[in-house]
Design a protein around this motif. Structure first.
Motif, PDB file in Angstrom:
ATOM      1  N   PHE A   1       0.532  -1.311  -0.152  1.00 30.83           N
ATOM      2  CA  PHE A   1       0.057  -0.045  -0.322  1.00 30.83           C
ATOM      3  C   PHE A   1       0.807   0.938   0.196  1.00 30.83           C
ATOM      4  CE2 PHE A   1      -3.530  -2.809   1.045  1.00 30.83           C
ATOM      5  CZ  PHE A   1      -4.463  -2.397   0.436  1.00 30.83           C
TER       6      PHE A   1
ATOM      7  N   PHE B   1      -5.998  -4.969   6.485  1.00 26.02           N
ATOM      8  CA  PHE B   1      -4.904  -5.497   4.818  1.00 26.02           C
ATOM      9  C   PHE B   1      -3.720  -5.416   5.011  1.00 26.02           C
ATOM     10  CE2 PHE B   1      -9.035  -2.885   2.827  1.00 26.02           C
ATOM     11  CZ  PHE B   1      -9.744  -3.446   3.481  1.00 26.02           C
TER      12      PHE B   1
ATOM     13  N   THR C   1      -1.710  -6.856   1.425  1.00 23.17           N
ATOM     14  CA  THR C   1      -1.392  -6.148   0.072  1.00 23.17           C
ATOM     15  C   THR C   1      -2.463  -5.785  -0.238  1.00 23.17           C
ATOM     16  OG1 THR C   1      -1.685  -8.524  -0.245  1.00 23.17           O
ATOM     17  CG2 THR C   1       0.606  -7.575  -0.067  1.00 23.17           C
TER      18      THR C   1
ATOM     19  N   SER D   1      -5.343  -5.031  -3.275  1.00 20.77           N
ATOM     20  CA  SER D   1      -5.692  -6.471  -4.419  1.00 20.77           C
ATOM     21  C   SER D   1      -6.091  -6.479  -6.022  1.00 20.77           C
ATOM     22  CB  SER D   1      -7.253  -6.759  -4.271  1.00 20.77           C
ATOM     23  OG  SER D   1      -8.075  -5.446  -4.427  1.00 20.77           O
TER      24      SER D   1
ATOM     25  N   GLN E   1      -7.050  -2.661  -6.733  1.00 17.62           N
ATOM     26  CA  GLN E   1      -7.073  -1.366  -6.534  1.00 17.62           C
ATOM     27  C   GLN E   1      -5.017  -1.046  -6.817  1.00 17.62           C
ATOM     28  OE1 GLN E   1      -6.542  -2.820  -2.608  1.00 17.62           O
ATOM     29  NE2 GLN E   1      -9.551  -3.350  -2.126  1.00 17.62           N
TER      30      GLN E   1
ATOM     31  N   GLN F   1     -14.900  -8.200 -11.108  1.00 19.51           N
ATOM     32  CA  GLN F   1     -15.819  -9.626 -10.222  1.00 19.51           C
ATOM     33  C   GLN F   1     -16.279  -9.066  -8.422  1.00 19.51           C
ATOM     34  OE1 GLN F   1     -17.593 -11.225 -11.629  1.00 19.51           O
ATOM     35  NE2 GLN F   1     -16.563 -11.882 -13.212  1.00 19.51           N
ATOM     36  N   THR F   2     -17.032  -9.374  -8.111  1.00 22.30           N
ATOM     37  CA  THR F   2     -16.998  -8.501  -6.573  1.00 22.30           C
ATOM     38  C   THR F   2     -16.126  -9.257  -5.909  1.00 22.30           C
ATOM     39  OG1 THR F   2     -19.877  -9.205  -7.205  1.00 22.30           O
ATOM     40  CG2 THR F   2     -19.734  -8.599  -5.045  1.00 22.30           C
ATOM     41  N   GLY F   3     -16.015  -9.345  -5.167  1.00 21.43           N
ATOM     42  CA  GLY F   3     -15.531  -8.460  -3.453  1.00 21.43           C
ATOM     43  C   GLY F   3     -14.111  -8.715  -3.816  1.00 21.43           C
ATOM     44  N   THR F   4     -13.304  -8.394  -5.138  1.00 19.82           N
ATOM     45  CA  THR F   4     -11.975  -7.947  -5.333  1.00 19.82           C
ATOM     46  C   THR F   4     -11.788  -6.420  -4.847  1.00 19.82           C
ATOM     47  OG1 THR F   4     -13.171  -6.940  -7.274  1.00 19.82           O
ATOM     48  CG2 THR F   4     -12.228  -9.453  -7.609  1.00 19.82           C
ATOM     49  N   GLY F   5     -12.389  -6.181  -4.240  1.00 22.44           N
ATOM     50  CA  GLY F   5     -12.073  -4.618  -3.405  1.00 22.44           C
ATOM     51  C   GLY F   5     -12.236  -3.430  -4.020  1.00 22.44           C
ATOM     52  N   LYS F   6     -13.228  -3.213  -4.793  1.00 21.27           N
ATOM     53  CA  LYS F   6     -13.272  -1.790  -5.221  1.00 21.27           C
ATOM     54  C   LYS F   6     -13.817  -0.753  -4.565  1.00 21.27           C
ATOM     55  CE  LYS F   6     -16.854  -3.728  -8.299  1.00 21.27           C
ATOM     56  NZ  LYS F   6     -16.222  -5.492  -8.233  1.00 21.27           N
ATOM     57  N   THR F   7     -14.721  -1.127  -3.552  1.00 18.02           N
ATOM     58  CA  THR F   7     -14.915   0.353  -2.485  1.00 18.02           C
ATOM     59  C   THR F   7     -12.925   0.941  -2.442  1.00 18.02           C
ATOM     60  OG1 THR F   7     -16.105  -1.333  -1.935  1.00 18.02           O
ATOM     61  CG2 THR F   7     -15.906   0.896  -1.094  1.00 18.02           C
TER      62      THR F   7
ATOM     63  N   GLU G   1     -17.230   1.793   4.964  1.00 21.21           N
ATOM     64  CA  GLU G   1     -16.168   1.346   4.857  1.00 21.21           C
ATOM     65  C   GLU G   1     -15.169   3.018   4.723  1.00 21.21           C
ATOM     66  OE1 GLU G   1     -13.957  -1.477   2.655  1.00 21.21           O
ATOM     67  OE2 GLU G   1     -15.199  -3.093   4.326  1.00 21.21           O
TER      68      GLU G   1
END
Ligand code: ADP
Ligand code: MG
Length: 611
Positions: A4, A22, A24, A26, A29, A48-54, A90
């Motif tokens: 990060f 967190f 590393t 995704s 990110q 896809q969903t769950g890949t850490g887009k937020t 978040e």
């Protein structure tokens, strides 16, 4: 791999990242954060969903806005109230060391006045559902004329839900020179249109393959009469003893009904849809996460934002209206490197939709038969045998062994095994012995006809999805080690800890011989021939004696009057009235379905709760 720190985030954010655990970034990110921090660009990110887009849009937005100002600078649009709240929470967590930060959620179903008041206090970032946002704009409750960054989160889903007009309307109140960041799991043409209309030569990043179902997911369809849908669902579940699944229905009403029916029939099921209170939904999700619920029946909207990793099956009880939605559904399984199965129950009138889905996901469906009763009994029996085989002996049991041993003094090992397994087997057998074939033949000329089973041998093998196999991988593995031709292994059916497959009868001795002493990855692979031929509802066991698992299977398959009646309490029988009573109070098509396999009789519920 970047950290990060490498991405260029400031200390306040890095501290929060450490707090959140967190380690590393995704992939999405890693790709978007540096881009968004360094330049003023429009972005289309497909993941896809769950890949850490937020965090992929959240971190850059938090770093770029001016927290000392109270002007609204960031606007995030998201399809549902759940997601809206999730994103808000978040962002608050990411920004917990950013002093003076104010993130406000705006969504329907809650006081608009309260929300307006919160915005007035000075929200640098607003997270909103399109409907409520539009409403507040028209009532002059928000000012988004100074927005610098706008995010369209789950853009495909927002468009699916019919928010196109609202989104265009909202964006027309924002400055032309803002940056727009669009996040989506898929890229249907509606999303491409939005991108074209509102974005200036956006940079595009893709994580995984765009418009493709996850490669870890295999797709199957089952052709049945509409009225047999529910029975088919139960059989699919019974044929997969370790199922952990999401079942999708089209409407809230069907979702509720299917869930209620499953619960009444003794399954560990729950419903998730928009008519439940937030509290109820949270409870259902909690039970699902810790696997007290094995079958979560959900609407598409409510299932957005389910982030559970080890879902084994997605079952499309009904196909979605929008084909794109299928991708979202099937994407619930096969996550985090695991394999998954997406099953579709279709009636004849819908079967052509399968073709359209195949075109969109660029993958073929396998047409499969709803397992017949004997196949299910066999799966359940082998599952139990496998579980017992792998059970660690609890030393506490020693205390009781003496009296148990005395009781079974005169019982041979063989008889003991027979008795022991009959406890479980008889429940299923009684229920399923007269069950009917639920499969409907596809119309003539279909290319998906089945290989005839008459000359086939069927095998049990003690490897399954837990060992990383799906049907294709297992088929390849078997073909390779047995040195067989392309079509020599068929009807491969993978369960969690074991599987079944067919070969031509002539090859059977070779298969058995090969596996007498075969080790794979340090463990003995056990293969045994089974009685049943795997597939269809034809009467396959007629006249065969021999193994107990198929024993007695050769009776007439009349429509069953035996039932999956009652709930857990009914194991001892004797509460037939309860389901009778419920039946008369429930309406619609479920009534007629129940007259099939689940009308009441003296047989008990063949379903066990998970241990
Ligand atoms: P998406 O929007 O792509 O569906 P989310 O942004 O909701 O995914 O993230 C899914 C989950 O993963 C969240 O619980 C989030 O806190 C967590 N998460 C996000 N980024 C990371 C990371 N780099 N390391 C660990 N967990 C993460
Ligand atoms: Mg998200």
């Amino acid at each position: 791999m970047n950290t990060f720190q490498d991405l260029g985030l400031n200390d306040d954010l890095l501290r929060a990242i450490t707090d959140m655990g967190f380690e590393t970034p995704s992939e999405v990110q890693d790709k978007s954060i540096p881009l968004l921090l360094e330049s003023e660009i429009d972005l289309v990110a497909l993941a896809q969903t769950g890949t850490g887009k937020t965090a992929a849009f959240g971190f850059p937005m938090l770093q770029k806005i001016d927290i000392d100002s109270r002007t609204t600078q960031g606007l995030i649009l998201s399809p549902t109230r759940e997601l809206c709240l999730q994103i808000t929470n978040e962002l608050k967590a990411y920004g917990k060391y950013c002093k003076g930060l104010n993130v406000v959620a705006i969504y329907g179903g809650s006081s608009i006045q309260d929300q307006a008041r919160e915005v007035k206090r000075g929200a640098q970032i607003i997270v909103a559902t399109p409907g409520r946002m539009k409403d507040m704009i028209s009532r002059n409750m928000v000012d988004i004329s100074k927005i610098q960054y706008s995010v369209l989160d789950e853009a495909d889903e927002m468009l699916n839900m019919g928010f196109y007009e609202d989104i265009t309307d909202i964006l027309s109140h924002t400055p032309k020179d803002k940056n727009t960041w669009l996040f989506s799991a898929t890229m249907p043409k509606e999303v491409a249109n939005i991108a074209k209309k509102f974005m200036h030569s956006p940079t595009e990043i893709t994580v995984g393959n765009k418009n493709e179902g996850s490669s870890q997911v295999s797709h199957e369809y089952y052709l049945v009469n509409s009225r047999d849908r529910y029975q088919a669902l139960k059989r699919l579940s019974d044929a997969n003893p370790d199922i952990f699944s999401v079942i999708f229905c089209r409407t809230k009403r069907d979702t509720q009904k299917v869930a209620e029916q499953l619960i009444e029939d003794g399954y560990n099921a729950g419903a998730l849809h928009g008519d439940l209170s937030q509290n109820q939904r949270d409870l259902v999700m909690k039970s699902f996460r810790n696997k007290q619920i094995q079958m979560l029946v959900a609407t598409d909207v409510a299932a957005r934002g389910i982030d559970v990793d080890d879902i084994t099956h997605v079952i499309n009880y009904q196909l979605p209206d929008e084909i794109e939605t299928y991708t979202h559904r099937s994407g619930r399984t096969g996550r985090a490197g695991k394999t998954g199965v997406s099953m579709v129950i279709v009636s004849k009138s819908e079967v052509r939709k399968i073709k359209s889905i195949e075109r969109i996901i660029k993958k073929d469906f396998i047409k499969k038969d709803i397992p017949n009763g004997i196949e299910i009994c066999e799966v359940q029996l082998m599952s139990l045998a496998n579980k017992i085989h792998n059970t660690e002996i609890n030393p506490e049991i020693d205390k009781y062994l003496e009296s148990i041993n005395t009781m079974f003094e005169d019982t041979s090992k063989e008889e003991l095994i027979q008795k022991f397994f009959s406890v479980e087997f008889t429940r299923f057998f009684n229920y399923y012995q007269k069950s009917k074939n639920l499969n409907v033949a596809e119309s003539a000329g279909s290319t998906r006809e089945h290989v005839s089973n008459d000359n086939a041998a069927r095998f049990f093998i003690n490897v399954g999805s837990r060992d990383g196999y799906d049907w294709m991988k297992l088929k390849d593995f078997l073909k390779e080690i047995l040195e067989l031709g392309r079509d020599d292994v068929f009807k491969v059916d993978v369960k969690e800890s074991f599987s079944f497959f067919n070969t031509e009868k002539e090859i059977a001795p070779k298969v058995l011989e090969f596996f007498t002493d075969f080790k794979h990855n340090g463990r003995f692979v056990n293969v045994e021939e089974t009685e049943n031929k795997g597939g269809g509802g034809r009467d396959r066991n007629r006249g065969r004696g021999g193994r107990r698992s198929g024993g007695g299977g050769g009776r007439d398959r009349r429509e069953s009057s035996g039932g999956f009646r009652g709930d857990r309490r009914s194991k001892s029988g004797g509460d037939g009235n309860r389901s009778e009573r419920r039946r008369s109070s429930s309406n619609s098509d479920f009534k007629s379905e129940k007259r099939g396999e689940s009308a009441s009789s003296s047989s008990s519920r063949p379903r066990r709760s998970r241990r």
